[in-house]
Design a protein around this motif. Structure first.
Motif, mmCIF file in Angstrom:
data_model
loop_
_atom_site.group_PDB
_atom_site.id
_atom_site.type_symbol
_atom_site.label_atom_id
_atom_site.label_comp_id
_atom_site.label_asym_id
_atom_site.label_seq_id
_atom_site.Cartn_x
_atom_site.Cartn_y
_atom_site.Cartn_z
ATOM 1 N N HIS A 25 0.740 -1.017 -0.613
ATOM 2 C CA HIS A 25 0.024 -0.500 -0.122
ATOM 3 C C HIS A 25 0.959 1.094 -0.423
ATOM 4 O O HIS A 25 2.199 1.092 0.264
ATOM 5 C CB HIS A 25 -0.842 0.019 1.348
ATOM 6 N N ARG B 279 1.727 6.309 -0.116
ATOM 7 C CA ARG B 279 1.168 6.604 0.636
ATOM 8 C C ARG B 279 1.363 6.919 2.048
ATOM 9 O O ARG B 279 0.041 7.733 2.752
ATOM 10 C CB ARG B 279 -0.122 8.198 -0.362
ATOM 11 N N ASN B 280 1.972 6.003 2.432
ATOM 12 C CA ASN B 280 1.252 5.904 4.069
ATOM 13 C C ASN B 280 2.666 5.711 4.895
ATOM 14 O O ASN B 280 3.353 5.327 5.865
ATOM 15 C CB ASN B 280 1.403 4.936 4.397
ATOM 16 N N GLN B 281 3.944 6.986 4.117
ATOM 17 C CA GLN B 281 5.205 7.153 4.979
ATOM 18 C C GLN B 281 6.017 5.911 5.091
ATOM 19 O O GLN B 281 7.207 6.072 5.743
ATOM 20 C CB GLN B 281 5.318 7.946 6.333
ATOM 21 N N LEU C 259 5.666 2.161 5.179
ATOM 22 C CA LEU C 259 5.255 1.125 6.278
ATOM 23 C C LEU C 259 4.494 -0.321 4.846
ATOM 24 O O LEU C 259 5.342 -0.905 5.594
ATOM 25 C CB LEU C 259 3.953 1.980 6.323
ATOM 26 N N PHE D 159 -0.837 -2.924 5.595
ATOM 27 C CA PHE D 159 -0.335 -1.965 4.775
ATOM 28 C C PHE D 159 0.479 -3.281 3.672
ATOM 29 O O PHE D 159 0.738 -2.354 2.964
ATOM 30 C CB PHE D 159 0.791 -1.352 4.918
ATOM 31 N N ASP E 108 7.545 7.391 0.077
ATOM 32 C CA ASP E 108 7.464 5.619 0.145
ATOM 33 C C ASP E 108 8.594 5.301 0.054
ATOM 34 O O ASP E 108 8.757 4.142 1.083
ATOM 35 C CB ASP E 108 6.438 5.452 0.198
#
Length: 281
Positions: free
Chosen positions: A78, A80-82, A84, A120, A277
Motif C-alpha cells: 500500500h 502514501r503511508n510514509q 510502511l 499495509f 514511501d
C-alpha cells in the motif's frame, strides 16, 4: 506485470513495460517480479519519467507449515503511508530469502500472515494457488475449505484478495475463463474482494516465443519436453480487451464493471509516492 528481472520468466525490461503502459493510456502500473524486488527501482524511475503511478509487489511461493509448497501469491504494498507498505513488503521478501541454501525458498503462511497483519499490504490468491487449483475439480467444497483456511489467518479487512485471471485457455484448464468464473463465484460467496489482472509476462503477443525459450531455461529442458504456455495471451492488453475479458468471465455487465472498479480501488490504495514511501532521491 513481471519484468525481465523475473529470472527465466518475464520478457521485457521495466522501462519498456512502463513506456507501453503509458502509450496505452494507463495511469498506474504494478511490477510484481518473481521472488524479489529486483526491477522495482528501475520501474519507479521509469514511472516518474512519464508521470505514471508506480505500484510495487512481489510474486512469492508460500509454504505450508511442513515446508511443502502451498501456493504462489502476489503481495502488493500500500502507498502514501510514509513507507510502511514498502517496508512491510521488503520484510516479507527478506523473510522469504532467510531459509538458507539448504531450505526451500519461500515464506510460511503463518509468518506471512503475521507480517501482513500490520495492514499495509494486500495478498492476492491467483491461478497458481491451492484455492485456484481446487476450483478445477467439480466439487466446490475443497475450494471453499482452502479459501477459509486463508481467511482464518488473513482476517483483517483488505489483507486478502482474489486475483481473477483468464488467458482464454480451454475450459477446465488453468487460466481458463471457467476457472476464473469459479474463483470469482468463490470470492463473492465469502465476501472476499476480487481484482482482474492478465498475469502479464510480455508486452506484445509476438514476445510469447521469448517466454517459451525462458521457460525452457527455467525447466532445463528443450522445447517440446515440457508443457509450454498454452497460448500467447499473457500480454499487456489494452483497456477495451480487458473489459471484454471481464465480461466473458462474469457473463454479466454489471458484475464485470464492478470487477474492474474494484481493481481500480486496489490500484489507488497501492499507488506509491516515490519520495515519501521509498526515499527517492
Amino acid at each position: 506485470v513481471a519484468s525481465g528481472f523475473s529470472s527465466h520468466y518475464g520478457v521485457n525490461r521495466p522501462e519498456l513495460l512502463v513506456e507501453a503502459a503509458h502509450n496505452l493510456g494507463f495511469d498506474a502500473l504494478a511490477i510484481t517480479d518473481r521472488d524479489g524486488l529486483y526491477g522495482a527501482v528501475k520501474h519507479i524511475g521509469a514511472c516518474l519519467e512519464v508521470d505514471l503511478s508506480p505500484v510495487v509487489g512481489v510474486d512469492l511461493p508460500v509454504l505450508d507449515e511442513d515446508g511443502s509448497l502451498l501456493a504462489r501469491v502476489v503481495v502488493l504494498a500500500h502507498g502514501r503511508n510514509q513507507g510502511l507498505g514498502w517496508a512491510t513488503l521488503c520484510s516479507i521478501v527478506t523473510e522469504s530469502h532467510s531459509g538458507g541454501k539448504k531450505k526451500q525458498f519461500g515464506i510460511k503462511r503463518s509468518k506471512l500472515a503475521s507480517l501482513v497483519s500490520s495492514g499495509f499490504v494486500t495478498v492476492l490468491l491467483g491461478p497458481d494457488s491451492d484455492v485456484a487449483k481446487s476450483t478445477l475439480g467439480r466439487s466446490k467444497t475443497a475450494a471453499l475449505k482452502a479459501l477459509k483456511q486463508w481467511l482464518v489467518l488473513f482476517d483483517k479487512p483488505g489483507a486478502l484478495g482474489i486475483e481473477i485471471v483468464s488467458l482464454l485457455t480451454e475450459p477446465g484448464k488453468m487460466f481458463s475463463s471457467a476457472q476464473a468464473r469459479r474463483m470469482l463465484e468463490l470470492a463473492d460467496s465469502l465476501n472476499v474482494p476480487a481484482v482482474l489482472t492478465n498475469s502479464v509476462r510480455y508486452i506484445n503477443p509476438d514476445d510469447a516465443i521469448t517466454a517459451d525459450i525462458l521457460d525452457a531455461a527455467r525447466f532445463l529442458e528443450p522445447l517440446g519436453k515440457f508443457e509450454p504456455q498454452p497460448n500467447a495471451q499473457a500480454w499487456l492488453k489494452p483497456k477495451a480487451l480487458m473489459q471484454l475479458v471481464a465480461l466473458e468471465i462474469t457473463e454479466d455487465r454489471k458484475r464485470a464493471r464492478k470487477l474492474i472498479a474494484d481493481t481500480s480501488l486496489l490500484a489507488d490504495l497501492c499507488r506509491l509516492d516515490p519520495v515519501s514511501d521509498c526515499g527517492w532521491g
